[in-house]
Design an enzyme around this catalytic site. Sequence first.
Site, PDB file in Angstrom:
ATOM      1  N   TYR A  85       0.847  -1.197   0.000  1.00 31.13           N
ATOM      2  CA  TYR A  85       0.000   0.000   0.000  1.00 31.13           C
ATOM      3  C   TYR A  85       0.883   1.248   0.000  1.00 31.13           C
ATOM      4  O   TYR A  85       0.603   2.223  -0.691  1.00 31.13           O
ATOM      5  CB  TYR A  85      -0.924  -0.004   1.228  1.00 31.13           C
ATOM      6  CG  TYR A  85      -1.916  -1.150   1.248  1.00 31.13           C
ATOM      7  CD1 TYR A  85      -3.090  -1.089   0.493  1.00 31.13           C
ATOM      8  CD2 TYR A  85      -1.684  -2.286   2.004  1.00 31.13           C
ATOM      9  CE1 TYR A  85      -3.997  -2.143   0.506  1.00 31.13           C
ATOM     10  CE2 TYR A  85      -2.587  -3.347   2.013  1.00 31.13           C
ATOM     11  CZ  TYR A  85      -3.744  -3.267   1.268  1.00 31.13           C
ATOM     12  OH  TYR A  85      -4.631  -4.319   1.282  1.00 31.13           O
ATOM     13  N   ASN A 106     -12.637  -0.752  -4.995  1.00 31.45           N
ATOM     14  CA  ASN A 106     -12.315  -1.093  -6.376  1.00 31.45           C
ATOM     15  C   ASN A 106     -13.516  -1.746  -7.075  1.00 31.45           C
ATOM     16  O   ASN A 106     -13.934  -2.824  -6.681  1.00 31.45           O
ATOM     17  CB  ASN A 106     -11.117  -2.060  -6.365  1.00 31.45           C
ATOM     18  CG  ASN A 106     -10.730  -2.539  -7.745  1.00 31.45           C
ATOM     19  OD1 ASN A 106     -11.182  -1.993  -8.749  1.00 31.45           O
ATOM     20  ND2 ASN A 106      -9.892  -3.553  -7.781  1.00 31.45           N
ATOM     21  N   CYS A 114      -6.246  -5.568  -7.452  1.00 27.23           N
ATOM     22  CA  CYS A 114      -6.041  -5.050  -6.103  1.00 27.23           C
ATOM     23  C   CYS A 114      -5.508  -6.138  -5.171  1.00 27.23           C
ATOM     24  O   CYS A 114      -4.947  -5.836  -4.124  1.00 27.23           O
ATOM     25  CB  CYS A 114      -7.330  -4.466  -5.558  1.00 27.23           C
ATOM     26  SG  CYS A 114      -8.697  -5.608  -5.535  1.00 27.23           S
ATOM     27  N   HIS A 115      -5.641  -7.397  -5.572  1.00 23.19           N
ATOM     28  CA  HIS A 115      -5.100  -8.478  -4.732  1.00 23.19           C
ATOM     29  C   HIS A 115      -3.573  -8.467  -4.732  1.00 23.19           C
ATOM     30  O   HIS A 115      -2.963  -9.112  -3.903  1.00 23.19           O
ATOM     31  CB  HIS A 115      -5.619  -9.823  -5.239  1.00 23.19           C
ATOM     32  CG  HIS A 115      -5.265 -10.109  -6.662  1.00 23.19           C
ATOM     33  ND1 HIS A 115      -5.972  -9.589  -7.729  1.00 23.19           N
ATOM     34  CD2 HIS A 115      -4.247 -10.823  -7.199  1.00 23.19           C
ATOM     35  CE1 HIS A 115      -5.418  -9.990  -8.865  1.00 23.19           C
ATOM     36  NE2 HIS A 115      -4.355 -10.740  -8.572  1.00 23.19           N
ATOM     37  N   GLU A 140      -1.368 -16.950  -9.347  1.00 20.69           N
ATOM     38  CA  GLU A 140      -0.487 -16.136 -10.190  1.00 20.69           C
ATOM     39  C   GLU A 140       0.972 -16.539 -10.039  1.00 20.69           C
ATOM     40  O   GLU A 140       1.721 -16.528 -11.001  1.00 20.69           O
ATOM     41  CB  GLU A 140      -0.635 -14.649  -9.845  1.00 20.69           C
ATOM     42  CG  GLU A 140      -1.972 -14.099 -10.254  1.00 20.69           C
ATOM     43  CD  GLU A 140      -2.022 -12.591 -10.179  1.00 20.69           C
ATOM     44  OE1 GLU A 140      -1.068 -11.977  -9.668  1.00 20.69           O
ATOM     45  OE2 GLU A 140      -3.026 -12.023 -10.627  1.00 20.69           O
TER      46      GLU A 140
END
Length: 157
Positions: A85, A106, A114-115, A140
């Site tokens: 952040y 979001n 945003c993850h 991912e």
Amino acid sequence: MAIVTGSCRFGLWYVHVTWQDNLVYRVRFAREGLDGPVPGEILRYCAGRPADLSSLESVATEGESTSTKIYRAVRAIPCGETATYGEIARIVGTVPRVVGSAMARNPTPIVVPCHRVVAKTGLGGFSPDLEIKEALLDMERHVCLDAAHQEMRGINR
DNA sequence: CCAGGCTTGGAGG
DNA sequence: CCTCCAAGCCTGG
């Protein structure tokens, strides 16, 4: 083409997508599914296959407000990587708390990943359920990083 | 109009 | 190590 809504599966969750052509208006995670299609890249992504999410646009990135700048900065985080952040805040010129609240609101998760924004000391939060964030990052790490390594070694194709 | 939210770094105990 | 706080944006109540 009209604006349409559909959903696909991601693990135990459904991903609802409202979109028109390559512009995505809304993405949300829910326990129930819907009838209707989702963009091909989102389908591939949710299935854990390599996907080019940059071919989609999000309404969240339109405009020049602080939050739209935050969403654009978040889109620049590569698949398989994370930023804190605080790092996003520094890029945009605001404070971490503002980034957190922008993530909480979001409208298009996945398209605006945003993850991939985590706390300095841990995972940070995610609604509706932190387990989605963990699962997305896990997927991912597997899909994007493995694909990149294989590409570098030229052992695919 | 104002509280509070997916944070953080610094100060002080 | 821990608590407390301010900083900054913006939506929902």
